[in-house]
Motif scaffolding. Sequence first.
Motif, mmCIF file in Angstrom:
data_model
loop_
_atom_site.group_PDB
_atom_site.id
_atom_site.type_symbol
_atom_site.label_atom_id
_atom_site.label_comp_id
_atom_site.label_asym_id
_atom_site.label_seq_id
_atom_site.Cartn_x
_atom_site.Cartn_y
_atom_site.Cartn_z
ATOM 1 N N GLY A 1 -4.737 33.598 57.656
ATOM 2 C CA GLY A 1 -5.983 33.629 58.393
ATOM 3 C C GLY A 1 -7.180 33.099 57.628
ATOM 4 N N ALA A 2 -7.119 33.123 56.290
ATOM 5 C CA ALA A 2 -8.254 32.613 55.525
ATOM 6 C C ALA A 2 -7.989 31.149 55.177
ATOM 7 C CB ALA A 2 -8.432 33.420 54.248
ATOM 8 N N LEU A 3 -9.040 30.365 55.137
ATOM 9 C CA LEU A 3 -8.869 28.960 54.819
ATOM 10 C C LEU A 3 -8.869 28.756 53.320
ATOM 11 C CD1 LEU A 3 -10.960 27.096 57.502
ATOM 12 C CD2 LEU A 3 -8.496 27.362 57.346
ATOM 13 N N LEU A 4 -7.867 28.076 52.846
ATOM 14 C CA LEU A 4 -7.725 27.834 51.410
ATOM 15 C C LEU A 4 -7.978 26.347 51.159
ATOM 16 C CD1 LEU A 4 -6.575 29.242 48.767
ATOM 17 C CD2 LEU A 4 -4.417 28.154 49.376
ATOM 18 N N PRO A 5 -9.021 26.023 50.411
ATOM 19 C CA PRO A 5 -9.233 24.604 50.112
ATOM 20 C C PRO A 5 -8.065 24.073 49.284
ATOM 21 C CG PRO A 5 -10.976 25.976 49.149
ATOM 22 C CD PRO A 5 -9.977 26.898 49.748
ATOM 23 N N LEU A 6 -7.627 22.874 49.602
ATOM 24 C CA LEU A 6 -6.462 22.334 48.906
ATOM 25 C C LEU A 6 -6.847 21.181 47.993
ATOM 26 C CD1 LEU A 6 -3.681 22.219 51.641
ATOM 27 C CD2 LEU A 6 -4.070 23.942 49.880
ATOM 28 N N VAL A 7 -6.140 21.102 46.890
ATOM 29 C CA VAL A 7 -6.271 19.981 45.985
ATOM 30 C C VAL A 7 -4.875 19.415 45.819
ATOM 31 C CG1 VAL A 7 -6.799 19.306 43.632
ATOM 32 C CG2 VAL A 7 -8.190 21.051 44.758
ATOM 33 N N ARG A 8 -4.703 18.141 46.126
ATOM 34 C CA ARG A 8 -3.390 17.541 45.892
ATOM 35 C C ARG A 8 -3.355 17.052 44.468
ATOM 36 N NH1 ARG A 8 -0.265 15.590 50.758
ATOM 37 N NH2 ARG A 8 1.037 14.847 49.056
ATOM 38 N N LEU A 9 -2.386 17.534 43.706
ATOM 39 C CA LEU A 9 -2.334 17.167 42.295
ATOM 40 C C LEU A 9 -2.168 15.652 42.136
ATOM 41 C CD1 LEU A 9 -2.437 18.160 39.431
ATOM 42 C CD2 LEU A 9 0.035 18.425 39.462
ATOM 43 N N ASP A 10 -1.359 15.039 43.002
ATOM 44 C CA ASP A 10 -1.160 13.587 42.858
ATOM 45 C C ASP A 10 -2.467 12.826 43.068
ATOM 46 O OD1 ASP A 10 -1.198 14.238 45.510
ATOM 47 O OD2 ASP A 10 0.651 13.178 46.063
ATOM 48 N N GLU A 11 -3.281 13.318 44.004
ATOM 49 C CA GLU A 11 -4.567 12.645 44.226
ATOM 50 C C GLU A 11 -5.547 12.952 43.103
ATOM 51 O OE1 GLU A 11 -5.933 13.725 48.112
ATOM 52 O OE2 GLU A 11 -4.251 12.717 49.090
ATOM 53 N N ALA A 12 -5.540 14.213 42.680
ATOM 54 C CA ALA A 12 -6.488 14.614 41.643
ATOM 55 C C ALA A 12 -6.240 13.841 40.350
ATOM 56 C CB ALA A 12 -6.383 16.109 41.378
ATOM 57 N N LEU A 13 -4.984 13.542 40.064
ATOM 58 C CA LEU A 13 -4.664 12.830 38.833
ATOM 59 C C LEU A 13 -4.462 11.339 39.081
ATOM 60 C CD1 LEU A 13 -2.181 15.288 37.078
ATOM 61 C CD2 LEU A 13 -4.643 15.094 36.797
ATOM 62 N N GLY A 14 -4.649 10.934 40.327
ATOM 63 C CA GLY A 14 -4.462 9.520 40.654
ATOM 64 C C GLY A 14 -3.036 9.054 40.401
ATOM 65 N N LEU A 15 -2.067 9.907 40.683
ATOM 66 C CA LEU A 15 -0.677 9.566 40.403
ATOM 67 C C LEU A 15 -0.140 8.619 41.470
ATOM 68 C CD1 LEU A 15 0.720 13.103 39.551
ATOM 69 C CD2 LEU A 15 -0.040 11.350 37.971
ATOM 70 N N LYS A 16 0.637 7.655 41.017
ATOM 71 C CA LYS A 16 1.286 6.758 41.971
ATOM 72 C C LYS A 16 2.760 7.067 41.967
ATOM 73 C CE LYS A 16 -1.942 2.968 41.603
ATOM 74 N NZ LYS A 16 -2.590 3.363 40.338
ATOM 75 N N ARG A 17 3.286 7.250 43.149
ATOM 76 C CA ARG A 17 4.725 7.487 43.203
ATOM 77 C C ARG A 17 5.426 6.170 42.980
ATOM 78 N NH1 ARG A 17 5.377 12.493 45.024
ATOM 79 N NH2 ARG A 17 3.458 13.408 45.799
ATOM 80 N N PRO A 18 6.531 6.202 42.253
ATOM 81 C CA PRO A 18 7.267 4.962 42.006
ATOM 82 C C PRO A 18 7.583 4.279 43.329
ATOM 83 C CG PRO A 18 8.239 6.803 40.791
ATOM 84 C CD PRO A 18 7.156 7.367 41.644
ATOM 85 N N ALA A 19 7.513 2.960 43.319
ATOM 86 C CA ALA A 19 7.756 2.205 44.548
ATOM 87 C C ALA A 19 9.111 2.578 45.121
ATOM 88 C CB ALA A 19 7.695 0.710 44.240
ATOM 89 N N GLY A 20 9.172 2.692 46.414
ATOM 90 C CA GLY A 20 10.451 2.986 47.052
ATOM 91 C C GLY A 20 10.712 4.472 47.196
ATOM 92 N N GLU A 21 10.027 5.277 46.394
ATOM 93 C CA GLU A 21 10.269 6.714 46.516
ATOM 94 C C GLU A 21 9.511 7.247 47.719
ATOM 95 O OE1 GLU A 21 8.933 10.612 44.342
ATOM 96 O OE2 GLU A 21 9.859 9.269 42.886
ATOM 97 N N GLU A 22 10.184 8.038 48.520
ATOM 98 C CA GLU A 22 9.565 8.566 49.727
ATOM 99 C C GLU A 22 8.639 9.717 49.367
ATOM 100 O OE1 GLU A 22 11.668 8.969 53.163
ATOM 101 O OE2 GLU A 22 12.208 6.859 52.993
ATOM 102 N N GLU A 23 7.683 9.935 50.227
ATOM 103 C CA GLU A 23 6.861 11.131 50.079
ATOM 104 C C GLU A 23 7.794 12.337 50.155
ATOM 105 O OE1 GLU A 23 3.260 11.915 50.455
ATOM 106 O OE2 GLU A 23 3.023 9.968 49.481
ATOM 107 N N PRO A 24 7.560 13.339 49.347
ATOM 108 C CA PRO A 24 8.466 14.488 49.391
ATOM 109 C C PRO A 24 8.413 15.162 50.762
ATOM 110 C CG PRO A 24 6.513 14.964 48.086
ATOM 111 C CD PRO A 24 6.465 13.516 48.392
ATOM 112 N N THR A 25 9.540 15.680 51.178
ATOM 113 C CA THR A 25 9.590 16.325 52.490
ATOM 114 C C THR A 25 9.169 17.782 52.392
ATOM 115 O OG1 THR A 25 11.911 16.765 52.104
ATOM 116 C CG2 THR A 25 11.365 14.821 53.411
ATOM 117 N N ARG A 26 9.161 18.294 51.191
ATOM 118 C CA ARG A 26 8.687 19.663 51.003
ATOM 119 C C ARG A 26 7.553 19.632 50.002
ATOM 120 N NH1 ARG A 26 12.348 23.605 52.534
ATOM 121 N NH2 ARG A 26 11.185 25.097 51.317
#
Lengths: 145, 787
Positions: B519-544
């Motif tokens: 019920g409470a809103l939790l602000p989210l920080v995506r670690l990949d965005e926060a660190l500017g991480l690039k997923r290796p080409a071809g790797e899918e976004e994680p499903t979980r």
Amino acid sequence: MSTQYATFHLAGHLFGVEVRRVQEVLTEQPRTPAPLAPPAVAGLINLRGQVVTALDLRRRLRMPDRAEGQVAMNVVVRAAEEVWSLLVDSIGGVIEAADATFEPPPDTLNGPVRELIRGAYKLDDALLLVLDVDRVLEIEGVLAV
Amino acid sequence: MDDMDEIVQEFLVESYENLDQLDRDLVALEQQPESRELLASVFRTIHTIKGTSGFLAFSRLEAVAHVGENLLARLRDGQLVMTPLTTDVLLRMVDTIRLLLNSIEEKGVEGSVEVEQVVTAIRAVLDGEIPVLPPAAVTGAETPAETPAETPAETPAETPAEAAPKHAAAEAEPEPEPEPEPEPEPQPDPVAEAPVQVAPAAAAPAAPAEHETARQGSATESTIRVDVELLETLVRLAGELVLARNQILQRASSLRDEDLTRACHRLNLVASEMQEGVMRTRMQPIEHLWSKLPRVVRDLGNMLGRKIKLEMEGKETELDRTLLEAVKDPLTHIVRNAVDHGIEPPEVRRAAGKAETGTLRLRAAHEGGQVLVEVRDDGKGIDPAVIGAKAVEKGLVSQAKLETMTTNDILQFLFMAGFSTAAKVTNVSGRGVGMDVVKTNIERIGGSVDVESTPGQGTIWRLRIPLTLAIVPALTVECAGERYAMPQVNLLELVSLDADRMSNAIEDVAGAKVYRLRGALLPLVRLDEALGLKRPAGEEEPTRLVIAVLESDGRRFGLVVDRVLDTEEIVVKPLSGVLKSIGSYAGATILGDGRVSLILDVQSLARRTMRSEGLEHASAAAQAANAATAGDEQRLLVVGLGGNRRVAIPLEVVTRLEEFKVANIERVGRREVVRYRGEILPLVRLSDHLAGSYRGYEEAEPESLPGVVYSARGRSVAIVVDEIVDIVSQQSAHSDIDDAGLVGSAVIRDRVTELLDVRSAILAADPNFFSAEARAELAAAATTLGI
């Protein structure tokens, strides 16, 4: 008089670092990338339990990146308070260079390489470029590197 | 010359330690003026300083120590009796010596530290006169010219008369002769006899050791001084050993070699014991910290006219020296606070039927892998009514809510920034910084602080501090193929999301991602965005994904990572300057497989990523509300309408925020609709819906308008507004001044903001929105929304 240099190769050039600055030389080590760090920081390596920052000399000197799959050797150097690893293409031997053959950076060199070397020794078969390690390690604030 | 420097250095180290002991002894001496044992200890210390300073040719230091020694010799021999005045003079002497030592440490010479005043004062006491002590304590150096320096005889005649009542007032109010409280612990006599044998002049340095032992119990003979840096190295190496052991154990378990296994088992035990032993070398008794407090309490008590007995229990309790340093200021603050706000003036205490002398009790103990430090006073306690009233006044809680809160909850307001209850600002405490800083500092080292109070009977502050910092329990996570560690102390819980829930559960509010956690809103920080991480080409976004719910600086946020790997004890290693300056990493560690892993700096990650002011503010307010009790505050979306009007919509009814092109708005009968995700979305323009809103005629209508979409049970409506202003958290307190379509108004961020009657707005858009079967659910929702 002469000075001893540990030498290594980088994109076809022969570079040298004073022997007393070099702690050891290692083959390719697994590196942990450090996101958000300046691009010249190649990551962190585990040097017998010590966490050491690896600096890619090619990037620092604005040379093209190593080809995919080409291993990088580690030249571990001591700086003021820290230990760094300089990533190079291959390791040369220790060369005893006669002081008389030392010259300021040759005119043909320009750009970052010129700023980061102290000068060159005219060896019989090559030029030995002497890296200014302290300046090379001054990368804080050099965002574009 | 180097040898000399080394001697001076040793002298300084030793003398500083001795001076701390001296402070304590002198204050204790005031309570037990007849204690020969204490006097002997004080005498020895000064004697040593005098001797060494003479040898090192620090003449001023020698002069001060010399007269001090004379005075102490008289006291010890019973020719003079300890009075508060004598204590003052002696403490002043200690201060002067400390100044001299500081000067020697910094400049290598005694410098211009003024010593005549204190020398004169001590001589006056020796001559049975009342000395002149300049009112400005400690500074000394400022006014050498003013002081009659030569002999005590030159002391102006009228000064003693003036000084006497002043001291009487300061020291002995309200009774002329403060009878020292009989000490509860009877000192065994045998010890007291020993010092008598020491001849006044020949207090040889050899003698102290045995008395020291007798007095302190903990022998100093069997200890040696070790360079802290060497200890740090040993601690580091022990850490390495543990890591190497982990790696060997990992390998060995797969080899099934019996001898190797046995050797590994042994290695395991030895390494663990060694680590424990080495960690203990960094431990110091909390006494080091406490030794300064008797003086603090005495001086402050005298200044404020309080009578205070300071008791200490468990001063041998040990904790890591780096932590000791970190606890110093918070603890001192709490003690000062207790003297200033806790313990009442003697007359008040008497009127309340208490002993005139208040008791301040420090207690330290090991408790469940932590060190508990307790500061307990028997003062007036903290009145929850006063705290509550203040909280209401500051708009932190509503009166109605306050009435449902427990005393303990109300006391938590004390730890909020800017919350100071001092009726008047004193230079002791009550400057608005204080307990919140204490809390922040203690939490920074992984500790906690809480308070318990009974009005009229006293207050107990409790600090809980981890034993050591070098090894911390951590959670390792994976993101974009790399592993990161974060201290578990920040971790509240883990939430796992699969692909189906992911798209629904994570919502976008005004550009910021949030997750609804119970019920409470939790602000989210995506670690990949926060660190500017690039997923290796071809790797899918994680499903979980996994949301690690973290708390830092009282802010709660969710860090989105790919996977949680493990919890393990990690050894924190320093980073090179270039990586430290990034600010995202607290250090690095080496994991079981030998690879380096970065330790995330949760605190700065939270700060860096939640730059959006709205979220910052919302979280700060949420912190306030959490302190009050959860569920009390309401998150509101503040929107702007024409005429500079502000309206707040409960965030619970905000499913999405959309931008609607005005050109796309169509009419169905009298109602306006817009095509939206393949459906027809009824909408209401809030400025039309609310009476009194207007847009200037000459103002052109913008091309598109922001809208708040609310969806429930497959139906959606949109409330179109002029602008989205902010998201805030607000206590449900609001005034009853309202109008058609509103449920009231509140002051949000210094602006009067109207609270929207959501139900009527929705009905204006879609009269059939609340179908019969949904009524029950709506009723429930309505209660939570305060409609």
